[in-house]
Scaffold this active site. Structure first.
Site, PDB file in Angstrom:
ATOM      1  N   LYS A  13       0.353   6.955   9.189  1.00  0.00           N
ATOM      2  CA  LYS A  13       0.804   5.685   9.773  1.00  0.00           C
ATOM      3  C   LYS A  13       1.548   4.883   8.718  1.00  0.00           C
ATOM      4  O   LYS A  13       1.427   5.103   7.516  1.00  0.00           O
ATOM      5  CB  LYS A  13      -0.383   4.870  10.297  1.00  0.00           C
ATOM      6  N   ASP A 138      -9.050   1.749   9.744  1.00  0.00           N
ATOM      7  CA  ASP A 138      -7.906   2.294  10.483  1.00  0.00           C
ATOM      8  C   ASP A 138      -8.271   3.377  11.487  1.00  0.00           C
ATOM      9  O   ASP A 138      -7.414   3.807  12.272  1.00  0.00           O
ATOM     10  CB  ASP A 138      -6.876   2.892   9.509  1.00  0.00           C
TER      11      ASP A 138
END
Length: 297
Positions: A13, A138
């Site tokens: 990401k 996350d």
């Protein structure tokens, strides 16, 4: 005949927005707002039933198996569902560690989804979100796929957005070393900075206005990362001078820098120049909509 194993892709990401709020709450954590998008750089996990839980990495990790996020995720799944997480998990690593690209978190999410597949558990079961958040901030994001805004510790899903599919990204990081999130937050606390305004980014994401989205890219943890690894500043200054770069920023807590580029050719050219001229680690990638993707072996 049942499958011998499954393969699960675990995408990296980038943080289009990262806003760490100064000061810690009663839980000892900072309040964090973040907007993230997955990219097509990914690890691959091979998961198969076994006599006991075993986690291995290629290349081999320099830390005990029990400290691996995938191992912790499997144990947490076993505790949440009162089952023995007896799996062999082999992680083919492509996402660099201590880079701010979410490698450990995405591996944990892929493990959770793989075990859901084997145990016949609905991934939307609220216990799954609780397991994910117990592993790291996350992890919950990686269970979904589209770009998203998360609050809390960066682990509370608030909004999902249309993917920025195909957007070209160049990833560049110093060849040696890295930055741990814990160290970045420690340095941040020594000289905390207020986060950039959040609402303009959220409005741009809701309306899918790409020009405005990339105009609002921000990360107030970046100076802490650069203080810990000054070469990050060199990478950031260099990449911002390259042609066809729309915006560049530090990824998460570092040490990787990402540049949103006008074309995939530009991203590949930047990655090649970073490798050949500076001997940095570099990779061209694209933004995409991708949570863990399961293929049956």
């Amino acid at each position: 005949m049942p499958a011998q194993f499954i393969l699960v892709t675990a995408p990296a990401k980038v943080n289009l927005y990262l806003g760490v709020h100064p000061g810690k709450g009663e839980d000892g954590y900072h309040r964090v707002d973040t907007v993230m998008s997955t990219i097509d750089l990914s690890d691959t996990l091979a998961i198969a039933p076994s006599d006991e839980l075993v986690v291995r990495m290629v290349p081999e990790a320099d830390f005990p198996m029990e400290e691996n996020s995938a191992y912790k995720a499997a144990v947490a799944m076993g505790e949440a569902f009162d089952r023995d997480p007896a799996f062999t998990i082999l992680i083919d690593k492509h996402i660099p560690v201590r880079a701010g690209l979410g490698g450990p978190s995405t591996d944990a999410a892929a493990t959770i989804m793989g075990i859901c597949h084997y145990w016949g558990i609905d991934p939307t079961d609220p216990r799954i979100d609780a397991v994910a958040r117990s592993i790291g901030a996350d992890v919950a994001f990686f269970l979904y796929g589209p770009p998203a805004y998360l609050s809390g510790r960066g682990d509370v899903m608030e909004e999902l957005y249309r993917p920025l599919t195909g957007t070209a990204v160049a990833l560049v990081k110093p060849k040696t070393g890295g930055v741990s999130a814990a160290d970045a937050y420690r340095v941040f606390d020594e000289a905390p900075l207020e986060p950039a305004p959040l609402e303009p980014m959220l409005e741009a994401m809701r309306d899918h206005r790409e020009t405005d989205i990339f105009a609002q890219v921000a990360n107030n943890l970046a100076p802490a990362a650069c203080a810990l690894s000054p070469e990050i500043s060199d990478v950031l200054a260099w990449i911002r001078q390259q042609p066809d770069v729309r915006v560049a920023e530090v990824a998460g807590s570092g040490s990787c820098v990402f540049a949103v580029c006008n074309t995939q050719m530009a991203a590949e050219r930047i990655a090649l120049a970073a490798l050949n001229d500076h001997h940095w680690w570099a990779q061209a990638a694209k933004m995409e909509k991708s949570g863990p993707f399961i293929a049956v072996g």
